[in-house]
Design a protein around this motif. Structure first.
Motif, short mmCIF file in Angstrom:
data_model
loop_
_atom_site.label_atom_id
_atom_site.label_comp_id
_atom_site.label_asym_id
_atom_site.label_seq_id
_atom_site.Cartn_x
_atom_site.Cartn_y
_atom_site.Cartn_z
N ALA A 163 0.80 -1.16 0.05
CA ALA A 163 0.01 0.00 -0.04
C ALA A 163 0.78 1.22 0.11
O ALA A 163 0.68 2.22 -0.61
N ARG A 164 1.88 1.24 0.77
CA ARG A 164 2.78 2.38 0.84
C ARG A 164 3.42 2.65 -0.66
O ARG A 164 3.27 3.79 -1.00
N GLU A 165 3.75 1.65 -1.22
CA GLU A 165 4.29 1.95 -2.64
C GLU A 165 3.27 2.49 -3.57
O GLU A 165 3.31 3.35 -4.26
N TRP A 166 2.11 1.86 -3.66
CA TRP A 166 0.97 2.16 -4.48
C TRP A 166 0.36 3.63 -4.18
O TRP A 166 0.30 4.53 -4.94
N TYR A 167 0.22 4.03 -2.89
CA TYR A 167 -0.47 5.31 -2.43
C TYR A 167 0.87 6.33 -2.69
O TYR A 167 0.32 7.54 -3.25
N ALA A 168 2.06 5.92 -2.64
CA ALA A 168 3.37 7.13 -2.94
C ALA A 168 2.96 7.47 -4.45
O ALA A 168 3.33 8.60 -4.70
N ALA A 213 -13.41 9.89 -12.18
CA ALA A 213 -12.66 9.02 -12.85
C ALA A 213 -12.14 8.10 -11.62
O ALA A 213 -11.19 8.44 -10.68
N PRO A 214 -12.51 6.65 -11.62
CA PRO A 214 -12.30 5.81 -10.28
C PRO A 214 -10.86 5.21 -10.70
O PRO A 214 -10.32 5.09 -11.70
N ILE A 215 -10.22 4.86 -9.46
CA ILE A 215 -8.89 4.21 -9.47
C ILE A 215 -8.87 3.05 -8.19
O ILE A 215 -9.48 3.61 -7.17
N THR A 216 -8.48 1.98 -8.41
CA THR A 216 -8.59 0.79 -7.52
C THR A 216 -7.24 0.71 -6.91
O THR A 216 -6.52 0.35 -7.59
N ASP A 217 -7.31 0.61 -5.58
CA ASP A 217 -5.80 0.21 -5.05
C ASP A 217 -5.87 -1.47 -5.11
O ASP A 217 -6.61 -2.13 -5.48
N PRO A 218 -4.46 -2.09 -4.55
CA PRO A 218 -4.27 -3.32 -4.80
C PRO A 218 -5.32 -4.10 -3.83
O PRO A 218 -5.58 -5.36 -4.14
N ASP A 219 -6.17 -3.64 -3.08
CA ASP A 219 -6.95 -4.30 -2.15
C ASP A 219 -8.31 -4.03 -2.50
O ASP A 219 -9.21 -4.74 -1.89
N GLY A 220 -8.67 -3.31 -3.42
CA GLY A 220 -10.11 -3.01 -3.90
C GLY A 220 -10.61 -1.89 -3.37
O GLY A 220 -12.00 -1.43 -3.69
N ASN A 221 -10.11 -1.13 -2.54
CA ASN A 221 -10.49 0.29 -2.21
C ASN A 221 -10.65 1.20 -3.36
O ASN A 221 -9.53 1.21 -4.16
N VAL A 222 -11.47 2.12 -3.63
CA VAL A 222 -11.80 2.70 -4.71
C VAL A 222 -11.51 4.39 -4.41
O VAL A 222 -12.33 4.80 -3.46
#
Length: 116
Positions: free
Chosen positions: A17-22, A96-105
């Motif tokens: 999550a840290r890498e993705w949200y960064a 415009a939606p974007i979904t994180d690796p866990d499915g949070n939108v």
């Protein structure tokens, strides 16, 4: 008086999550107050907290209003993030939606204003 607003995003793997949200936010976290919790200040008084909580991961929806939706989605694509299709809402607002690796939108909002 309310001084801060926090959106809390539960995830299964804090390192992923840290890498993705960064990449999403364009920078490393502003704060790491305890193991399993990282935070970004989005604007003064508004924070996004990414929190290790595997049981709740994947069900959160957050909205981020951006100044130029097209430029922002292009920039995110350049960072390797897949933004969903942009749709028109009402009154000139676009989503415009974007979904994180866990499915949070996280929905990016263009044309947002406080009064319609």
């Amino acid at each position: 008086m309310i001084d801060h607003v926090l959106t809390v995003v539960p995830v299964r793997d804090i390192d992923v999550a840290r890498e993705w949200y960064a990449r999403l936010l364009g920078r490393e976290p502003d704060n790491n107050p305890m193991p399993g919790l990282i935070e970004w200040q989005i604007v003064p008084g508004a924070w996004m907290q990414v929190f290790l909580d595997a049981d709740r991961a994947g069900g959160t929806r957050s909205n981020l209003a951006v100044d130029d939706l097209d430029a922002h989605t292009t920039e995110l694509a350049g960072r390797g993030l897949a933004v969903g299709d942009t749709t028109d809402a009402t009154n000139g607002v676009r989503l415009a939606p974007i979904t994180d690796p866990d499915g949070n939108v996280i929905t990016l909002i263009g044309g947002f204003r406080t009064v319609y």
